[in-house]
Design a protein around this motif. Structure first.
Motif, PDB file in Angstrom:
ATOM      1  N   SER A 239       0.791  -0.991   0.251  1.00  0.00           N
ATOM      2  CA  SER A 239       0.355   0.031  -0.142  1.00  0.00           C
ATOM      3  C   SER A 239       0.551   0.893   0.037  1.00  0.00           C
ATOM      4  O   SER A 239       2.320   1.136  -0.140  1.00  0.00           O
ATOM      5  CB  SER A 239      -1.029   0.278   1.114  1.00  0.00           C
ATOM      6  OG  SER A 239      -1.488  -1.354   1.013  1.00  0.00           O
ATOM      7  N   THR A 240       0.228   2.584   0.260  1.00  0.00           N
ATOM      8  CA  THR A 240       1.295   4.003  -0.074  1.00  0.00           C
ATOM      9  C   THR A 240       0.441   4.933   0.983  1.00  0.00           C
ATOM     10  O   THR A 240      -0.693   4.578   1.730  1.00  0.00           O
ATOM     11  CB  THR A 240       0.989   4.310  -1.644  1.00  0.00           C
ATOM     12  OG1 THR A 240      -0.229   5.100  -1.592  1.00  0.00           O
ATOM     13  CG2 THR A 240       1.409   3.208  -2.853  1.00  0.00           C
ATOM     14  N   LYS A 241       1.349   5.588   1.156  1.00  0.00           N
ATOM     15  CA  LYS A 241       0.624   6.764   1.770  1.00  0.00           C
ATOM     16  C   LYS A 241      -1.105   7.362   2.045  1.00  0.00           C
ATOM     17  O   LYS A 241      -1.820   7.847   2.541  1.00  0.00           O
ATOM     18  CB  LYS A 241       1.515   7.926   1.592  1.00  0.00           C
ATOM     19  CG  LYS A 241       1.844   8.310   0.489  1.00  0.00           C
ATOM     20  CD  LYS A 241       2.619   9.542   0.818  1.00  0.00           C
ATOM     21  CE  LYS A 241       2.660  10.642  -0.602  1.00  0.00           C
ATOM     22  NZ  LYS A 241       2.820   9.398  -1.958  1.00  0.00           N
ATOM     23  N   GLU A 242      -1.410   7.049   0.331  1.00  0.00           N
ATOM     24  CA  GLU A 242      -2.459   7.875  -0.255  1.00  0.00           C
ATOM     25  C   GLU A 242      -3.768   7.234   0.458  1.00  0.00           C
ATOM     26  O   GLU A 242      -4.925   6.958   0.117  1.00  0.00           O
ATOM     27  CB  GLU A 242      -2.528   7.232  -1.606  1.00  0.00           C
ATOM     28  CG  GLU A 242      -1.801   8.549  -2.344  1.00  0.00           C
ATOM     29  CD  GLU A 242      -0.174   8.063  -2.488  1.00  0.00           C
ATOM     30  OE1 GLU A 242       0.658   9.533  -2.541  1.00  0.00           O
ATOM     31  OE2 GLU A 242       0.369   7.500  -2.282  1.00  0.00           O
ATOM     32  N   ASP A 243      -3.633   6.068   1.268  1.00  0.00           N
ATOM     33  CA  ASP A 243      -4.843   5.253   1.696  1.00  0.00           C
ATOM     34  C   ASP A 243      -4.956   5.785   2.645  1.00  0.00           C
ATOM     35  O   ASP A 243      -5.819   5.496   2.868  1.00  0.00           O
ATOM     36  CB  ASP A 243      -3.737   4.094   2.656  1.00  0.00           C
ATOM     37  CG  ASP A 243      -3.906   2.491   1.310  1.00  0.00           C
ATOM     38  OD1 ASP A 243      -3.454   2.345   0.243  1.00  0.00           O
ATOM     39  OD2 ASP A 243      -3.737   1.587   2.263  1.00  0.00           O
ATOM     40  N   TYR A 244      -4.212   6.468   3.227  1.00  0.00           N
ATOM     41  CA  TYR A 244      -4.598   7.903   4.453  1.00  0.00           C
ATOM     42  C   TYR A 244      -5.331   9.082   3.972  1.00  0.00           C
ATOM     43  O   TYR A 244      -5.607   9.997   4.617  1.00  0.00           O
ATOM     44  CB  TYR A 244      -3.840   8.094   5.480  1.00  0.00           C
ATOM     45  CG  TYR A 244      -3.478   6.545   5.676  1.00  0.00           C
ATOM     46  CD1 TYR A 244      -4.118   6.174   6.486  1.00  0.00           C
ATOM     47  CD2 TYR A 244      -2.045   6.255   6.267  1.00  0.00           C
ATOM     48  CE1 TYR A 244      -4.093   4.333   7.553  1.00  0.00           C
ATOM     49  CE2 TYR A 244      -2.024   4.768   6.583  1.00  0.00           C
ATOM     50  CZ  TYR A 244      -2.651   4.340   7.057  1.00  0.00           C
ATOM     51  OH  TYR A 244      -2.652   3.020   7.269  1.00  0.00           O
ATOM     52  N   ALA A 245      -4.576   9.498   2.486  1.00  0.00           N
ATOM     53  CA  ALA A 245      -5.259  10.933   1.796  1.00  0.00           C
ATOM     54  C   ALA A 245      -6.326  11.911   2.124  1.00  0.00           C
ATOM     55  O   ALA A 245      -6.146  13.227   2.296  1.00  0.00           O
ATOM     56  CB  ALA A 245      -4.817  11.186   0.859  1.00  0.00           C
ATOM     57  N   ASP A 246      -7.252  11.313   2.393  1.00  0.00           N
ATOM     58  CA  ASP A 246      -8.972  11.243   2.316  1.00  0.00           C
ATOM     59  C   ASP A 246      -9.543  12.139   4.260  1.00  0.00           C
ATOM     60  O   ASP A 246      -9.785  11.946   4.248  1.00  0.00           O
ATOM     61  CB  ASP A 246     -10.089  10.120   2.076  1.00  0.00           C
ATOM     62  CG  ASP A 246      -9.825   9.836   0.983  1.00  0.00           C
ATOM     63  OD1 ASP A 246      -9.430  10.614   0.030  1.00  0.00           O
ATOM     64  OD2 ASP A 246     -10.717   9.150   0.475  1.00  0.00           O
ATOM     65  N   VAL A 247      -8.051  11.722   4.588  1.00  0.00           N
ATOM     66  CA  VAL A 247      -8.478  12.210   5.510  1.00  0.00           C
ATOM     67  C   VAL A 247      -8.205  13.765   5.796  1.00  0.00           C
ATOM     68  O   VAL A 247      -8.934  14.453   6.885  1.00  0.00           O
ATOM     69  CB  VAL A 247      -6.940  12.069   6.967  1.00  0.00           C
ATOM     70  CG1 VAL A 247      -5.309  12.751   6.209  1.00  0.00           C
ATOM     71  CG2 VAL A 247      -7.076  12.493   7.889  1.00  0.00           C
TER      72      VAL A 247
ATOM     73  N   ASP B  84       5.732   7.471   2.090  1.00  0.00           N
ATOM     74  CA  ASP B  84       5.655   6.200   1.938  1.00  0.00           C
ATOM     75  C   ASP B  84       6.877   5.559   1.825  1.00  0.00           C
ATOM     76  O   ASP B  84       8.152   6.168   2.581  1.00  0.00           O
ATOM     77  CB  ASP B  84       5.925   5.873  -0.109  1.00  0.00           C
ATOM     78  CG  ASP B  84       4.572   6.591  -0.964  1.00  0.00           C
ATOM     79  OD1 ASP B  84       2.928   5.850  -0.460  1.00  0.00           O
ATOM     80  OD2 ASP B  84       4.359   6.713  -1.807  1.00  0.00           O
ATOM     81  N   ALA B  85       6.841   4.398   2.548  1.00  0.00           N
ATOM     82  CA  ALA B  85       8.425   3.455   2.979  1.00  0.00           C
ATOM     83  C   ALA B  85       9.044   2.989   1.656  1.00  0.00           C
ATOM     84  O   ALA B  85       8.642   2.809   1.166  1.00  0.00           O
ATOM     85  CB  ALA B  85       8.029   2.259   3.994  1.00  0.00           C
ATOM     86  N   PRO B  86      10.414   3.236   2.542  1.00  0.00           N
ATOM     87  CA  PRO B  86      11.496   3.425   1.344  1.00  0.00           C
ATOM     88  C   PRO B  86      10.858   1.547   0.833  1.00  0.00           C
ATOM     89  O   PRO B  86      10.685   1.024   1.349  1.00  0.00           O
ATOM     90  CB  PRO B  86      13.087   2.648   2.122  1.00  0.00           C
ATOM     91  CG  PRO B  86      12.575   3.719   3.488  1.00  0.00           C
ATOM     92  CD  PRO B  86      11.116   2.981   4.195  1.00  0.00           C
ATOM     93  N   GLY B  87      10.985   1.892  -0.700  1.00  0.00           N
ATOM     94  CA  GLY B  87      11.428   0.366  -1.576  1.00  0.00           C
ATOM     95  C   GLY B  87       9.269   0.547  -1.521  1.00  0.00           C
ATOM     96  O   GLY B  87       9.039  -0.474  -2.086  1.00  0.00           O
ATOM     97  N   CYS B  88       8.769   0.795  -1.319  1.00  0.00           N
ATOM     98  CA  CYS B  88       7.479   1.347  -1.606  1.00  0.00           C
ATOM     99  C   CYS B  88       7.049   2.735  -2.298  1.00  0.00           C
ATOM    100  O   CYS B  88       6.869   4.004  -1.765  1.00  0.00           O
ATOM    101  CB  CYS B  88       6.802   1.079   0.122  1.00  0.00           C
ATOM    102  SG  CYS B  88       7.568  -0.310   0.665  1.00  0.00           S
TER     103      CYS B  88
END
Length: 281
Positions: free
Chosen positions: A43-51, A66-70
């Motif tokens: 997954s990525t940081k965009e999982d939470y962007a709707d906050v 985004d975690a390293p390598g992700c």
């Protein structure tokens, strides 16, 4: 009524354990304690962007990456990526952002990273929302595949992993699986999965979670309400949040309920609390 996405996209460059890391970040300034989000594997940081669009979080400072390598983040040595490496990455990112105390939300891999981070520096965490992060060996249904279905070629292992999860009879599994190859580098998978299994089997994660002197909520999809340890969590003061019509990915299957429960939990979380002695029953 229109709502403005107030998140800012930016980059952060650090050296972690000798590896050069370039993190793709999103953040928002605001009032009160920041909310820090750590995403799951594939997954990525965009999982939470709707906050940024939810009124319950209006004006709150936000930080995710985004975690390293992700996702969009880069790492010069993917062999170094593991849960301990991700914890050190999180600490470095928080320092760079000037974040001292915060509410913490982590999903799956990010939930385990969050647990290890909170265990290491509990005084900094105002509350912890653990979205099906590993707390017991039974949680390794994704990561243990590195041993159950081994392959010497990391690219082929990832393709096989995608195929298995696409066919899984759980909410959002096909949606998740079809995007994994675009969200994680194959070279980072082994180190992540092997460290997740090792910590889940050998690091006493349940004791660490229950000993945290702060408000904790464990969130899980209704399809996973047979997890054996849920009564033990409830008996030891952990708030349980069962998300209807969801499996391992509530942010894909039932995001409105996920955000509602997180907002309500953080609204009632105050200062760290002294935990009673952990029940062994």
């Amino acid at each position: 009524m229109t709502t403005t996405n107030t998140l800012t996209r930016h980059w952060m460059e650090r050296t972690i354990d000798g590896a050069d890391v370039r993190l793709s970040c999103i953040s928002r300034k605001g009032a009160g304690l920041p909310i820090v989000f750590l995403h799951g594997f594939g997954s990525t940081k965009e999982d939470y962007a709707d906050v940024a669009l939810h009124p319950a979080f209006a004006g709150r400072p936000i930080f995710a990456y985004d975690a390293p390598g992700c996702g969009e983040s880069e790492c010069s040595d993917l062999d170094r990526v593991s849960i301990p490496f991700l914890v050190r990455t999180a600490l470095a990112a928080l320092a760079e952002q000037g974040i001292e105390r915060f509410h913490l939300v982590g999903h799956s891999m990010g939930g385990l990273t969050s647990l290890m981070l909170a265990h290491q520096e509990p005084e900094r965490v105002a509350s912890f929302t653990d979205i099906e992060g590993n707390v017991a060996p039974e949680d390794c249904f994704l990561s243990r595949q590195i041993f159950q279905h081994p392959h010497e070629d990391p690219v082929q292992f990832l393709e096989d992993f995608i195929a298995r999860n696409w066919a899984a009879p759980f909410y959002s599994s096909p949606l998740y699986a079809t995007s994994v190859r675009y969200k994680v580098r194959a070279g980072a998978v082994r180190g992540i999965f092997e460290s997740m299994v090792d910590l889940s089997d050998n690091a006493g994660l349940m004791d660490k979670f229950l000993a945290l002197p702060l408000p904790r909520m464990f969130m899980y999809g209704k399809q996973n309400n047979t997890l054996s340890y849920l009564p033990h969590l409830a008996a030891n003061g952990v708030e349980l949040a069962e998300i209807p019509e969801s499996g391992h990915f509530p942010m894909y299957s039932n995001a409105p309920e996920m955000w509602r429960r997180i907002a309500a939990f953080q609204a009632q979380a105050t200062e760290p609390i002294v935990q009673p002695e952990v029940s062994r029953s």
